[in-house]
Motif scaffolding. Structure first.
Motif, PDB file in Angstrom:
ATOM      1  N   ASP A  15      93.561  82.935 100.025  1.00  0.00           N
ATOM      2  CA  ASP A  15      93.863  82.139  98.832  1.00  0.00           C
ATOM      3  C   ASP A  15      93.993  80.638  99.113  1.00  0.00           C
ATOM      4  N   LEU A  16      94.487  80.281 100.291  1.00  0.00           N
ATOM      5  CA  LEU A  16      94.812  78.875 100.553  1.00  0.00           C
ATOM      6  C   LEU A  16      93.819  78.177 101.473  1.00  0.00           C
ATOM      7  N   VAL A  17      93.125  78.954 102.310  1.00  0.00           N
ATOM      8  CA  VAL A  17      92.205  78.331 103.286  1.00  0.00           C
ATOM      9  C   VAL A  17      90.747  78.674 102.983  1.00  0.00           C
ATOM     10  N   LEU A  67      93.895  78.658 112.470  1.00  0.00           N
ATOM     11  CA  LEU A  67      94.241  78.786 111.053  1.00  0.00           C
ATOM     12  C   LEU A  67      95.631  78.236 110.813  1.00  0.00           C
ATOM     13  N   LEU A  68      95.769  77.537 109.675  1.00  0.00           N
ATOM     14  CA  LEU A  68      97.069  76.951 109.322  1.00  0.00           C
ATOM     15  C   LEU A  68      97.156  76.878 107.809  1.00  0.00           C
ATOM     16  N   ALA A  69      98.282  77.273 107.255  1.00  0.00           N
ATOM     17  CA  ALA A  69      98.486  77.083 105.810  1.00  0.00           C
ATOM     18  C   ALA A  69      99.970  77.067 105.490  1.00  0.00           C
ATOM     19  N   VAL A  70     100.293  76.319 104.450  1.00  0.00           N
ATOM     20  CA  VAL A  70     101.655  76.255 103.908  1.00  0.00           C
ATOM     21  C   VAL A  70     101.528  76.480 102.402  1.00  0.00           C
ATOM     22  N   GLN A  71     102.427  77.258 101.839  1.00  0.00           N
ATOM     23  CA  GLN A  71     102.384  77.527 100.393  1.00  0.00           C
ATOM     24  C   GLN A  71     102.535  76.220  99.612  1.00  0.00           C
ATOM     25  N   VAL A  74     105.943  74.380  98.784  1.00  0.00           N
ATOM     26  CA  VAL A  74     106.802  73.783  99.822  1.00  0.00           C
ATOM     27  C   VAL A  74     106.017  72.822 100.726  1.00  0.00           C
ATOM     28  N   ARG A  75     104.943  72.270 100.197  1.00  0.00           N
ATOM     29  CA  ARG A  75     104.192  71.280 100.988  1.00  0.00           C
ATOM     30  C   ARG A  75     104.904  69.935 100.990  1.00  0.00           C
ATOM     31  N   ARG A  76     104.533  69.100 101.939  1.00  0.00           N
ATOM     32  CA  ARG A  76     105.076  67.753 102.140  1.00  0.00           C
ATOM     33  C   ARG A  76     106.572  67.783 102.459  1.00  0.00           C
ATOM     34  N   LEU A  77     106.991  68.871 103.103  1.00  0.00           N
ATOM     35  CA  LEU A  77     108.372  68.968 103.570  1.00  0.00           C
ATOM     36  C   LEU A  77     108.437  68.984 105.096  1.00  0.00           C
ATOM     37  N   GLY A  78     107.287  68.813 105.725  1.00  0.00           N
ATOM     38  CA  GLY A  78     107.261  68.793 107.186  1.00  0.00           C
ATOM     39  C   GLY A  78     107.023  70.146 107.829  1.00  0.00           C
ATOM     40  N   ILE A  79     106.766  71.182 107.016  1.00  0.00           N
ATOM     41  CA  ILE A  79     106.600  72.530 107.588  1.00  0.00           C
ATOM     42  C   ILE A  79     105.300  72.623 108.394  1.00  0.00           C
ATOM     43  N   GLY A  80     104.204  72.098 107.827  1.00  0.00           N
ATOM     44  CA  GLY A  80     102.926  72.139 108.547  1.00  0.00           C
ATOM     45  C   GLY A  80     103.025  71.412 109.885  1.00  0.00           C
ATOM     46  N   GLN A  81     103.650  70.257 109.863  1.00  0.00           N
ATOM     47  CA  GLN A  81     103.801  69.475 111.103  1.00  0.00           C
ATOM     48  C   GLN A  81     104.600  70.253 112.149  1.00  0.00           C
ATOM     49  N   ARG A  82     105.688  70.887 111.724  1.00  0.00           N
ATOM     50  CA  ARG A  82     106.507  71.635 112.685  1.00  0.00           C
ATOM     51  C   ARG A  82     105.739  72.817 113.261  1.00  0.00           C
ATOM     52  N   ASN A 106      85.128  69.217 103.024  1.00  0.00           N
ATOM     53  CA  ASN A 106      85.574  68.812 101.688  1.00  0.00           C
ATOM     54  C   ASN A 106      87.091  68.961 101.499  1.00  0.00           C
ATOM     55  N   ASN A 107      87.830  68.877 102.605  1.00  0.00           N
ATOM     56  CA  ASN A 107      89.295  69.013 102.556  1.00  0.00           C
ATOM     57  C   ASN A 107      89.946  67.748 103.132  1.00  0.00           C
ATOM     58  N   PRO A 108      89.872  66.629 102.388  1.00  0.00           N
ATOM     59  CA  PRO A 108      90.393  65.374 102.939  1.00  0.00           C
ATOM     60  C   PRO A 108      91.905  65.392 103.160  1.00  0.00           C
ATOM     61  N   GLN A 111      92.506  66.849 106.537  1.00  0.00           N
ATOM     62  CA  GLN A 111      92.051  65.898 107.574  1.00  0.00           C
ATOM     63  C   GLN A 111      93.054  64.765 107.743  1.00  0.00           C
ATOM     64  N   ALA A 112      93.615  64.295 106.630  1.00  0.00           N
ATOM     65  CA  ALA A 112      94.627  63.231 106.716  1.00  0.00           C
ATOM     66  C   ALA A 112      95.873  63.738 107.435  1.00  0.00           C
ATOM     67  N   PHE A 113      96.235  64.985 107.140  1.00  0.00           N
ATOM     68  CA  PHE A 113      97.382  65.619 107.811  1.00  0.00           C
ATOM     69  C   PHE A 113      97.171  65.639 109.328  1.00  0.00           C
ATOM     70  N   TYR A 114      95.985  66.092 109.760  1.00  0.00           N
ATOM     71  CA  TYR A 114      95.734  66.186 111.196  1.00  0.00           C
ATOM     72  C   TYR A 114      95.677  64.794 111.841  1.00  0.00           C
ATOM     73  N   ARG A 115      95.082  63.843 111.149  1.00  0.00           N
ATOM     74  CA  ARG A 115      95.055  62.469 111.708  1.00  0.00           C
ATOM     75  C   ARG A 115      96.473  61.962 111.932  1.00  0.00           C
ATOM     76  N   ARG A 116      97.337  62.236 110.965  1.00  0.00           N
ATOM     77  CA  ARG A 116      98.734  61.810 111.082  1.00  0.00           C
ATOM     78  C   ARG A 116      99.391  62.417 112.331  1.00  0.00           C
ATOM     79  N   LEU A 117      98.942  63.614 112.716  1.00  0.00           N
ATOM     80  CA  LEU A 117      99.511  64.281 113.887  1.00  0.00           C
ATOM     81  C   LEU A 117      98.814  63.886 115.184  1.00  0.00           C
TER      82      LEU A 117
HETATM   83  C1  LIG Z   1      97.383  70.945 105.446  1.00  0.00           C
HETATM   84  C2  LIG Z   1      98.751  71.603 105.201  1.00  0.00           C
HETATM   85  C3  LIG Z   1      98.947  72.757 106.201  1.00  0.00           C
HETATM   86  C4  LIG Z   1      99.871  70.561 105.385  1.00  0.00           C
HETATM   87  O1  LIG Z   1     101.117  71.228 105.320  1.00  0.00           O
HETATM   88  P1  LIG Z   1     102.470  70.457 104.849  1.00  0.00           P
HETATM   89  O2  LIG Z   1     103.617  71.310 105.224  1.00  0.00           O
HETATM   90  O3  LIG Z   1     102.354  70.021 103.435  1.00  0.00           O
HETATM   91  O4  LIG Z   1     102.396  69.137 105.774  1.00  0.00           O
HETATM   92  P2  LIG Z   1     103.623  68.207 106.233  1.00  0.00           P
HETATM   93  O5  LIG Z   1     104.646  68.157 105.157  1.00  0.00           O
HETATM   94  O6  LIG Z   1     104.077  68.646 107.582  1.00  0.00           O
HETATM   95  O7  LIG Z   1     102.857  66.803 106.338  1.00  0.00           O
HETATM   96  C5  LIG Z   1     103.100  65.867 107.366  1.00  0.00           C
HETATM   97  C6  LIG Z   1     102.363  64.592 107.052  1.00  0.00           C
HETATM   98  O8  LIG Z   1     100.943  64.828 107.003  1.00  0.00           O
HETATM   99  C7  LIG Z   1     100.356  64.009 105.963  1.00  0.00           C
HETATM  100  N1  LIG Z   1      99.823  64.878 104.902  1.00  0.00           N
HETATM  101  C8  LIG Z   1     100.126  66.172 104.632  1.00  0.00           C
HETATM  102  N2  LIG Z   1      99.403  66.635 103.598  1.00  0.00           N
HETATM  103  C9  LIG Z   1      98.646  65.597 103.181  1.00  0.00           C
HETATM  104  C10 LIG Z   1      97.695  65.448 102.134  1.00  0.00           C
HETATM  105  N3  LIG Z   1      97.375  66.464 101.302  1.00  0.00           N
HETATM  106  N4  LIG Z   1      97.089  64.249 101.976  1.00  0.00           N
HETATM  107  C11 LIG Z   1      97.366  63.208 102.791  1.00  0.00           C
HETATM  108  N5  LIG Z   1      98.280  63.296 103.829  1.00  0.00           N
HETATM  109  C12 LIG Z   1      98.896  64.473 104.008  1.00  0.00           C
HETATM  110  C13 LIG Z   1     101.481  63.146 105.417  1.00  0.00           C
HETATM  111  O9  LIG Z   1     101.498  61.951 106.192  1.00  0.00           O
HETATM  112  C14 LIG Z   1     102.700  63.995 105.699  1.00  0.00           C
HETATM  113  O10 LIG Z   1     103.885  63.223 105.796  1.00  0.00           O
HETATM  114  P3  LIG Z   1     104.632  62.697 104.440  1.00  0.00           P
HETATM  115  O11 LIG Z   1     104.761  63.897 103.534  1.00  0.00           O
HETATM  116  O12 LIG Z   1     105.949  62.200 104.974  1.00  0.00           O
HETATM  117  O13 LIG Z   1     103.745  61.630 103.874  1.00  0.00           O
HETATM  118  C15 LIG Z   1      98.837  72.145 103.726  1.00  0.00           C
HETATM  119  O14 LIG Z   1      98.486  71.102 102.827  1.00  0.00           O
HETATM  120  C16 LIG Z   1      97.950  73.341 103.432  1.00  0.00           C
HETATM  121  O15 LIG Z   1      98.336  74.491 103.678  1.00  0.00           O
HETATM  122  N6  LIG Z   1      96.731  73.098 102.897  1.00  0.00           N
HETATM  123  C17 LIG Z   1      95.844  74.190 102.511  1.00  0.00           C
HETATM  124  C18 LIG Z   1      95.307  74.938 103.712  1.00  0.00           C
HETATM  125  C19 LIG Z   1      94.612  73.998 104.694  1.00  0.00           C
HETATM  126  O16 LIG Z   1      93.935  73.059 104.296  1.00  0.00           O
HETATM  127  N7  LIG Z   1      94.815  74.286 105.994  1.00  0.00           N
HETATM  128  C20 LIG Z   1      94.289  73.441 107.055  1.00  0.00           C
HETATM  129  C21 LIG Z   1      92.907  73.763 107.406  1.00  0.00           C
HETATM  130  S1  LIG Z   1      92.809  75.322 108.275  1.00  0.00           S
END
Ligand SMILES: CC(C)(COP(=O)(O)OP(=O)(O)OC[C@H]1O[C@@H](n2cnc3c(N)ncnc32)[C@H](O)[C@@H]1OP(=O)(O)O)[C@@H](O)C(=O)NCCC(=O)NCCS
Length: 149
Positions: A15-17, A67-71, A74-82, A106-108, A111-117
């Protein structure tokens, strides 16, 4: 994670990826990684609900974030980063210098999330997903980061 969690993880992947693509991360495939000695399947829990997961596979000289996904709720709470940083700590402890991954072109947001990390954009891979969609490979040099403090 335990084998009993495989179905929930597989559904989240569908559903999410993998939305819009054939479902490849079935419960059976997730179970293989839960049982596999070279993989970590890590879950994130929020108010006793599974809200995210990360699957990393470890090789001799690199680790691959499969594989990585967050519901969405609860996004933008730092869960994906942790989740990613926890997996990277395992790679560092094992002396692995690089983590790589593929993300849909097509998932910018991801990509922005990973660049931030600390991930850097690598190859563009046309047709990577069943010949239908392109991927971007991204790489994180863990040693260079440690060396530069
Ligand atoms: C990508 C994903 C895992 C991020 O999870 P998350 O828990 O929301 O991420 P975090 O809260 O840890 O984000 C950390 C930082 O990354 C950046 N970031 C996260 N999501 C972002 C977005 N959609 N656009 C731009 N920057 C983003 C931000 O800088 C964020 O910090 P901030 O919230 O203080 O600005 C989540 O959006 C997701 O599950 N997406 C759908 C599935 C997917 O694309 N998986 C990855 C490919 S396999």
């Amino acid at each position: 994670m335990r084998r009993g969690d495989a179905q929930r993880i597989a559904r989240m992947s569908r559903d999410l990826v993998e939305h819009g693509l054939p479902w490849t991360w079935t419960a059976q495939r997730v179970t293989t990684h839960i049982r596999g000695r070279d993989s970590n399947v890590l879950g994130a829990w929020y108010e006793e609900r599974l809200v995210g997961f990360a699957i990393m596979q470890f090789y001799a000289e690199r680790a691959h974030l499969n594989l990585l996904a967050v519901q969405p709720a609860v996004r933008r709470l730092g869960i994906g980063q942790r989740l990613v940083e926890w997996q990277e700590q395992v790679a560092r402890a094992g002396g692995i210098p690089v983590v790589n991954l593929e993300v849909r072109a097509n998932n910018p947001g991801a990509q922005a999330f990973y660049r931030r990390l600390g991930y850097r954009q690598g190859e563009h891979l046309p047709g990577y997903y069943q010949g239908r969609e392109a991927a971007i490979r991204m790489n994180h040099d863990l040693w260079q980061e440690s060396a530069s403090g």
